[in-house]
Design a protein around this motif. Sequence first.
Motif, mmCIF file in Angstrom:
data_model
loop_
_atom_site.group_PDB
_atom_site.id
_atom_site.type_symbol
_atom_site.label_atom_id
_atom_site.label_comp_id
_atom_site.label_asym_id
_atom_site.label_seq_id
_atom_site.Cartn_x
_atom_site.Cartn_y
_atom_site.Cartn_z
ATOM 1 N N ASP A 42 42.608 -51.684 28.450
ATOM 2 C CA ASP A 42 43.154 -52.972 27.824
ATOM 3 C C ASP A 42 42.985 -54.028 28.879
ATOM 4 N N HIS A 65 35.164 -48.498 21.113
ATOM 5 C CA HIS A 65 36.641 -48.946 20.931
ATOM 6 C C HIS A 65 37.362 -48.350 20.115
ATOM 7 N N GLU A 90 40.185 -49.523 18.152
ATOM 8 C CA GLU A 90 40.852 -50.330 17.126
ATOM 9 C C GLU A 90 41.025 -49.696 15.965
ATOM 10 N N ARG A 110 40.666 -52.773 22.460
ATOM 11 C CA ARG A 110 41.132 -51.605 23.275
ATOM 12 C C ARG A 110 39.806 -50.841 23.149
#
Length: 257
Positions: free
Chosen positions: A116, A205, A207, A247
């Motif tokens: 992050d 990622h 997400e 993220r």
Amino acid sequence: SIAAALLGLAAQAFAAGPVRIEGKNIRVEFDSAMRTRIVAIIGGRERSVGNFTPSESILVSGKEIDEFSLQGHVRKPARDRLGSGFQTVVTGSAPGLKKTVAVTVYDRFPRMAFFDVEYTNTGAADLAVNGWTNQHYVMSAAASSEQPAFWSYQPGSYEERPDWVLPLKAGFHQGNFLGMNAPDYGGGTPVVDVWSRDVGLAVGHVEMAPKLVSMPVTLQGPDQASVAVEYRHDQVLQPGATLKTFRTFAAGQLGDE
């Protein structure tokens, strides 16, 4: 107070040397310029994916800012929807910018490290941000490796329908943009994987909704390949404001395991 003095000494000690974040099967290392490298640890064997690389950067007025002076780090237990583990928060600075990278390793995902990343405008003027890059690594294969030295999983969807699993040959580059790459072709899975005979790395990622990122893979030479997660979007970052990236993660492997 004595407690405050001890905390101050601890912070100085943290800032003095490199940072090593240990997971069961992965280690993330930061140097004094907040560049990182990934070490895969499988079956008691360790293999560095490559040298230290500016893996997280921000694009401001067309200029990539990728070196930040390491200021310190703090390690603490973590527990969220992915389970329990430990999180290490690493901070650094560049002129007008503060960079914060929180790296979390979970018991349930021993090969992965989750990132992050935040950038805070510490200056007095607006910053014209054009985007950011996470998980940029340059992988190295043994110089004696048979050619092609690398194979890959490429997630992008294109009208010409290239293979998703393919070797990296001379001059290879694929952007893997997860938006529309043609009027009726686009999307893809948010992970790219590149491996040599002895070590591999996946980045992407996590997400919960699709994101218009690119995950370029480039063969930089017969024994070097690069991966990254890139997002390009123009925005103004006002003084005191913070930009948070999606993220992202890195996952190490030995060979194609």
